[in-house]
Design a protein around this motif. Structure first.
Motif, PDB file in Angstrom:
ATOM      1  N   GLY A 267       0.790  -1.227   0.000  1.00  0.00           N
ATOM      2  CA  GLY A 267       0.000   0.000   0.000  1.00  0.00           C
ATOM      3  C   GLY A 267       0.815   1.265   0.000  1.00  0.00           C
ATOM      4  O   GLY A 267       1.859   1.355   0.598  1.00  0.00           O
ATOM      5  N   LYS A 268       0.290   2.219  -0.706  1.00  0.00           N
ATOM      6  CA  LYS A 268       0.798   3.583  -0.612  1.00  0.00           C
ATOM      7  C   LYS A 268      -0.421   4.458  -0.329  1.00  0.00           C
ATOM      8  O   LYS A 268      -0.469   5.614  -0.696  1.00  0.00           O
ATOM      9  CB  LYS A 268       1.442   3.978  -1.945  1.00  0.00           C
ATOM     10  N   LYS A 269      -1.404   3.831   0.278  1.00  0.00           N
ATOM     11  CA  LYS A 269      -2.643   4.571   0.539  1.00  0.00           C
ATOM     12  C   LYS A 269      -2.614   5.188   1.927  1.00  0.00           C
ATOM     13  O   LYS A 269      -2.081   4.581   2.865  1.00  0.00           O
ATOM     14  CB  LYS A 269      -3.846   3.626   0.435  1.00  0.00           C
TER      15      LYS A 269
ATOM     16  N   TYR B  57      -5.402   6.786   4.605  1.00  0.00           N
ATOM     17  CA  TYR B  57      -6.801   7.059   4.920  1.00  0.00           C
ATOM     18  C   TYR B  57      -6.835   8.132   6.006  1.00  0.00           C
ATOM     19  O   TYR B  57      -6.380   7.885   7.126  1.00  0.00           O
ATOM     20  CB  TYR B  57      -7.489   5.785   5.435  1.00  0.00           C
TER      21      TYR B  57
ATOM     22  N   ASP C 210      -0.467   0.386   4.198  1.00  0.00           N
ATOM     23  CA  ASP C 210      -1.334   1.565   4.182  1.00  0.00           C
ATOM     24  C   ASP C 210      -1.406   2.194   5.578  1.00  0.00           C
ATOM     25  O   ASP C 210      -1.201   1.518   6.588  1.00  0.00           O
ATOM     26  CB  ASP C 210      -2.748   1.158   3.744  1.00  0.00           C
TER      27      ASP C 210
ATOM     28  N   LYS D 235       0.541  14.201  -1.009  1.00  0.00           N
ATOM     29  CA  LYS D 235       0.407  14.074  -2.475  1.00  0.00           C
ATOM     30  C   LYS D 235       1.762  14.182  -3.142  1.00  0.00           C
ATOM     31  O   LYS D 235       2.075  13.416  -4.066  1.00  0.00           O
ATOM     32  CB  LYS D 235      -0.557  15.145  -3.003  1.00  0.00           C
TER      33      LYS D 235
ATOM     34  N   TYR E 143       1.548   9.574  -2.132  1.00  0.00           N
ATOM     35  CA  TYR E 143       0.526   8.754  -1.469  1.00  0.00           C
ATOM     36  C   TYR E 143      -0.844   9.004  -2.094  1.00  0.00           C
ATOM     37  O   TYR E 143      -1.148  10.115  -2.548  1.00  0.00           O
ATOM     38  CB  TYR E 143       0.465   9.077   0.029  1.00  0.00           C
ATOM     39  N   GLU E 144      -1.650   7.950  -2.071  1.00  0.00           N
ATOM     40  CA  GLU E 144      -3.026   8.056  -2.555  1.00  0.00           C
ATOM     41  C   GLU E 144      -3.938   8.249  -1.341  1.00  0.00           C
ATOM     42  O   GLU E 144      -3.906   7.433  -0.402  1.00  0.00           O
ATOM     43  CB  GLU E 144      -3.402   6.760  -3.303  1.00  0.00           C
ATOM     44  N   LEU E 145      -4.711   9.312  -1.357  1.00  0.00           N
ATOM     45  CA  LEU E 145      -5.579   9.604  -0.207  1.00  0.00           C
ATOM     46  C   LEU E 145      -6.976   9.058  -0.483  1.00  0.00           C
ATOM     47  O   LEU E 145      -7.614   9.449  -1.465  1.00  0.00           O
ATOM     48  CB  LEU E 145      -5.622  11.113   0.052  1.00  0.00           C
ATOM     49  N   CYS E 146      -7.422   8.142   0.362  1.00  0.00           N
ATOM     50  CA  CYS E 146      -8.668   7.413   0.072  1.00  0.00           C
ATOM     51  C   CYS E 146      -9.635   7.457   1.253  1.00  0.00           C
ATOM     52  O   CYS E 146      -9.218   7.501   2.416  1.00  0.00           O
ATOM     53  CB  CYS E 146      -8.368   5.932  -0.184  1.00  0.00           C
TER      54      CYS E 146
ATOM     55  N   THR F 282     -11.252  -1.626   1.660  1.00  0.00           N
ATOM     56  CA  THR F 282     -10.227  -1.223   2.629  1.00  0.00           C
ATOM     57  C   THR F 282      -9.925  -2.359   3.609  1.00  0.00           C
ATOM     58  O   THR F 282     -10.843  -2.895   4.236  1.00  0.00           O
ATOM     59  CB  THR F 282     -10.699   0.009   3.433  1.00  0.00           C
TER      60      THR F 282
END
Ligand code: ZN
Length: 345
Positions: free
Chosen positions: A125-127, A129, A284, A310, A314-317, A323
């Motif tokens: 993950g590079k997410k 939350y 993540d 950003k 990273y991806e912001l979810c 998830t």
């Protein structure tokens, strides 16, 4: 002859006198013995009993002193325990597992636990939350505006707010594409965790409130204080079991800003704390923040946080069905465990 007779009579009389004296002596001895038995022996016995009583009183004094010492110790221990528990409650009430300093080992532990328990953190993950607890409050609007400005979707673990002027935020959260999730109706630990029924009641109330307000059948939950909280009267497995039964997924966190610490942190410090976690997390990151009215720093910090994350790729979810949950305590399932609490649903 008559003289001899007289002598014989005299002798007889003397024998009688002797015999009578012997009888009187016997009676005297008997009386003395009787007195001895009736008075002196009981007196001696009384003296013995008094001595014994004295000794027992001494023993009672010693034991009383011992008991009062122990009571003092128990009271002291109870006081210490109460103080510690209150401190823990206050601490947990703020949901800060780290006060000011961020401890990277906590993340390592989380990662280890997750791996050992079947991985709750995806390893590719590079997410990130972004999650906001305890709202809506006065800062929710600023946070929503910032998220909109950068087209970022986040998750709001909301509570019931009795100030109806904040209720439009529940709708804004949903209308603007964020995930609305449950974080309890009252957020009062003593009430929520009093027993299983109280917990169920609280979850049902916030679920119903969100549904009435937004039409969303909410399936995400965050335990007040986290699933690792130590304030619940009910075994957390029982509560998790209830959520499982209701098809509700609970989410803890593996990154936090420390915005609920006793000492107010600057926006820069909040972001620096979050980034330390995000950088050290193997997978993540689930970031815990608060949109409480009295924590404006979080709202002010958000813009720079988004920009930095950003820039770092990273991806912001928002939380959704895909998830992978971050959970401090894993559900071990029904192992015949009996909490001793009425488990009637
Ligand atoms: Zn909370």
């Amino acid at each position: 002859m008559s003289e001899a007779k007289n002598i014989s009579t005299k002798n007889n009389k003397a024998e009688n006198v002797n015999y009578n004296r012997k009888s009187v002596d016997s009676i005297k001895r008997f009386i003395i013995l009787f007195l001895l038995v009736m008075f002196i022996l009981p007196m001696l016995f009384c003296v013995y009993l008094m001595i014994r009583m004295g000794k027992l009183e001494d023993k009672i004094d010693t034991l009383t002193a011992l008991i009062s010492d122990r009571q003092t110790t128990v009271e002291e221990l109870e006081d210490t325990y109460k103080a510690e528990q209150e401190e823990a409650l206050e601490y947990l009430d703020m949901e800060a597992y780290d006060d000011i300093e961020i401890d990277a080992s906590y993340n390592e532990l989380l990662a280890d636990t997750s791996e050992a328990s079947g991985s709750s953190i995806s390893m590719n993950g590079k997410k990130v939350y972004l999650t906001f607890d305890d709202g809506p409050g006065e800062n929710t609007g600023i946070i929503l505006d910032t998220l909109k400005k950068y087209n970022v979707k986040a998750t709001f673990f909301v509570c019931y707010n009795d100030d109806a002027s904040t209720w439009h935020y529940y709708n804004r959260i949903v209308d603007e594409g964020h995930c609305i999730a449950m974080h309890s109706y009252s957020h009062v630990y003593d009430e929520i965790y009093a027993d299983k029924e109280a917990f169920i009641n609280d979850v049902s109330m916030i679920h119903e409130f969100i549904y009435d307000q937004t039409g969303v059948d909410c399936k995400y939950y965050r335990f007040p204080g986290g699933s690792s909280n130590t304030v619940t009267n009910v075994d957390i497995q029982t509560l998790i079991g209830y959520l499982e039964g209701e098809d509700i997924t609970y989410y803890d966190w593996n990154a936090l800003s420390g915005d609920a610490s006793y000492e107010a942190l600057s926006p820069e410090e909040l972001n620096s704390n979050i980034l330390k976690y995000v950088h050290s997390n193997a997978g993540d990151s689930m970031v815990l923040m608060h949109d409480l009215t009295d924590i404006p720093e979080t709202a002010y910090a958000l813009e720079q946080l988004i920009i930095t994350l950003k820039e770092e790729g990273y991806e912001l979810c928002p939380i959704d069905e895909s998830t992978v949950p971050v959970q401090h305590v894993k559900y071990i399932g029904d192992l015949g465990y009996d909490s001793g609490i009425n488990t009637a649903d």
